[in-house]
Every structure is written in C-alpha cells, then in structure tokens.
Design a protein around this motif. Structure first.
Motif, PDB file in Angstrom:
ATOM      1  N   LEU A  16       0.805  -1.217   0.000  1.00  0.00           N
ATOM      2  CA  LEU A  16       0.000   0.000   0.000  1.00  0.00           C
ATOM      3  C   LEU A  16       0.837   1.266   0.000  1.00  0.00           C
ATOM      4  N   GLY A  17       2.131   1.159   0.323  1.00  0.00           N
ATOM      5  CA  GLY A  17       3.005   2.329   0.315  1.00  0.00           C
ATOM      6  C   GLY A  17       3.641   2.585  -1.037  1.00  0.00           C
ATOM      7  N   GLU A  18       3.351   1.751  -2.015  1.00  0.00           N
ATOM      8  CA  GLU A  18       3.970   1.874  -3.333  1.00  0.00           C
ATOM      9  C   GLU A  18       3.522   3.137  -4.052  1.00  0.00           C
ATOM     10  N   LYS A  19       2.237   3.421  -4.019  1.00  0.00           N
ATOM     11  CA  LYS A  19       1.718   4.640  -4.623  1.00  0.00           C
ATOM     12  C   LYS A  19       0.418   5.010  -3.922  1.00  0.00           C
ATOM     13  N   LYS A  20       0.063   6.256  -4.010  1.00  0.00           N
ATOM     14  CA  LYS A  20      -1.168   6.705  -3.355  1.00  0.00           C
ATOM     15  C   LYS A  20      -2.370   6.014  -3.992  1.00  0.00           C
ATOM     16  N   SER A  21      -3.183   5.421  -3.133  1.00  0.00           N
ATOM     17  CA  SER A  21      -4.401   4.774  -3.613  1.00  0.00           C
ATOM     18  C   SER A  21      -5.470   4.946  -2.546  1.00  0.00           C
ATOM     19  N   LEU A  22      -6.693   4.783  -2.936  1.00  0.00           N
ATOM     20  CA  LEU A  22      -7.799   4.891  -1.994  1.00  0.00           C
ATOM     21  C   LEU A  22      -7.673   3.831  -0.903  1.00  0.00           C
ATOM     22  N   VAL A  23      -7.273   2.624  -1.276  1.00  0.00           N
ATOM     23  CA  VAL A  23      -7.112   1.544  -0.298  1.00  0.00           C
ATOM     24  C   VAL A  23      -6.034   1.906   0.717  1.00  0.00           C
ATOM     25  N   SER A  31      -5.966   2.459  10.674  1.00  0.00           N
ATOM     26  CA  SER A  31      -4.939   2.034  11.633  1.00  0.00           C
ATOM     27  C   SER A  31      -4.760   3.036  12.765  1.00  0.00           C
ATOM     28  N   LYS A  32      -5.273   4.250  12.616  1.00  0.00           N
ATOM     29  CA  LYS A  32      -5.167   5.255  13.668  1.00  0.00           C
ATOM     30  C   LYS A  32      -6.228   5.071  14.762  1.00  0.00           C
ATOM     31  N   LEU A  33      -7.242   4.248  14.489  1.00  0.00           N
ATOM     32  CA  LEU A  33      -8.254   3.978  15.506  1.00  0.00           C
ATOM     33  C   LEU A  33      -7.645   3.100  16.596  1.00  0.00           C
ATOM     34  N   PRO A  34      -7.887   3.423  17.865  1.00  0.00           N
ATOM     35  CA  PRO A  34      -7.221   2.703  18.954  1.00  0.00           C
ATOM     36  C   PRO A  34      -7.638   1.236  19.089  1.00  0.00           C
ATOM     37  N   MET A  35      -8.776   0.848  18.562  1.00  0.00           N
ATOM     38  CA  MET A  35      -9.243  -0.529  18.748  1.00  0.00           C
ATOM     39  C   MET A  35      -8.775  -1.473  17.641  1.00  0.00           C
ATOM     40  N   LEU A  36      -8.130  -0.949  16.601  1.00  0.00           N
ATOM     41  CA  LEU A  36      -7.686  -1.781  15.490  1.00  0.00           C
ATOM     42  C   LEU A  36      -6.162  -1.864  15.453  1.00  0.00           C
ATOM     43  N   PRO A  37      -5.617  -2.937  14.880  1.00  0.00           N
ATOM     44  CA  PRO A  37      -4.153  -3.071  14.836  1.00  0.00           C
ATOM     45  C   PRO A  37      -3.511  -2.062  13.898  1.00  0.00           C
ATOM     46  N   PHE A  38      -2.261  -1.770  14.168  1.00  0.00           N
ATOM     47  CA  PHE A  38      -1.485  -0.864  13.329  1.00  0.00           C
ATOM     48  C   PHE A  38      -1.265  -1.501  11.955  1.00  0.00           C
ATOM     49  N   VAL A  39      -1.365  -0.716  10.901  1.00  0.00           N
ATOM     50  CA  VAL A  39      -1.096  -1.171   9.543  1.00  0.00           C
ATOM     51  C   VAL A  39       0.103  -0.392   9.012  1.00  0.00           C
ATOM     52  N   ASN A  40       1.157  -1.106   8.641  1.00  0.00           N
ATOM     53  CA  ASN A  40       2.347  -0.463   8.082  1.00  0.00           C
ATOM     54  C   ASN A  40       2.263  -0.565   6.569  1.00  0.00           C
TER      55      ASN A  40
END
Length: 78
Positions: A16-23, A31-40
């Motif tokens: 997902l860091g390859e290029k800007k996309s909606l996904v 991933s910024k929500l405290p109840m969900l795991p971090f997504v790198n």
C-alpha cells in the motif's frame, strides 16, 4: 525466530506504500483507531529490504496484481 535456518517464508503482500491509492489512504486512517491493529504501508522495495534485513535471502519475487501492487515473495532463512 520460529523458522529454522533453511526454512522458507512465503509472503503475498499488498504494498500500500507503493503509490497513493484509496485503499492505502483508508488503511492508514483505519490504523489510527485505537481498537484496530497498526497497519504499516510498505513499498515493494521497503518490503524486500525488511525481509533481507531479517536474515532472509529472497529466492523469488513477482508482482501478482497492479492495483494495489501485490508482491509475492519467497525467501529462505539464512
């Protein structure tokens, strides 16, 4: 690590860091929500570097889909 030397690690990862996309944008926001795991969000080169820096040798890699770029990597533990 749990994988013994000579063992294989197989990864099928949307980069997902390859290029800007909606996904990628949605994943970053979620991933910024405290109840969900971090997504790198890795680019393909960052993902490969991370695997190499974790004592693996990349044996094979292939782009499986263009959007989002999904990278299949087969790596062998050194």
């Amino acid at each position: 690590s749990l994988l013994l030397p000579g063992g294989y690690f197989i990864s099928d990862t949307p980069c997902l860091g390859e290029k800007k996309s909606l996904v990628g944008i949605i994943a970053a926001l979620i991933s910024k929500l405290p109840m969900l795991p971090f997504v790198n969000s890795f680019s393909i080169s960052e993902l490969k570097d991370t695997i190499r820096n974790s004592n693996f040798q990349i044996v094979e890699s292939e782009i499986l889909s263009p959007t989002p770029p999904t990278c299949l990597i087969v790596a062998k533990k050194k």
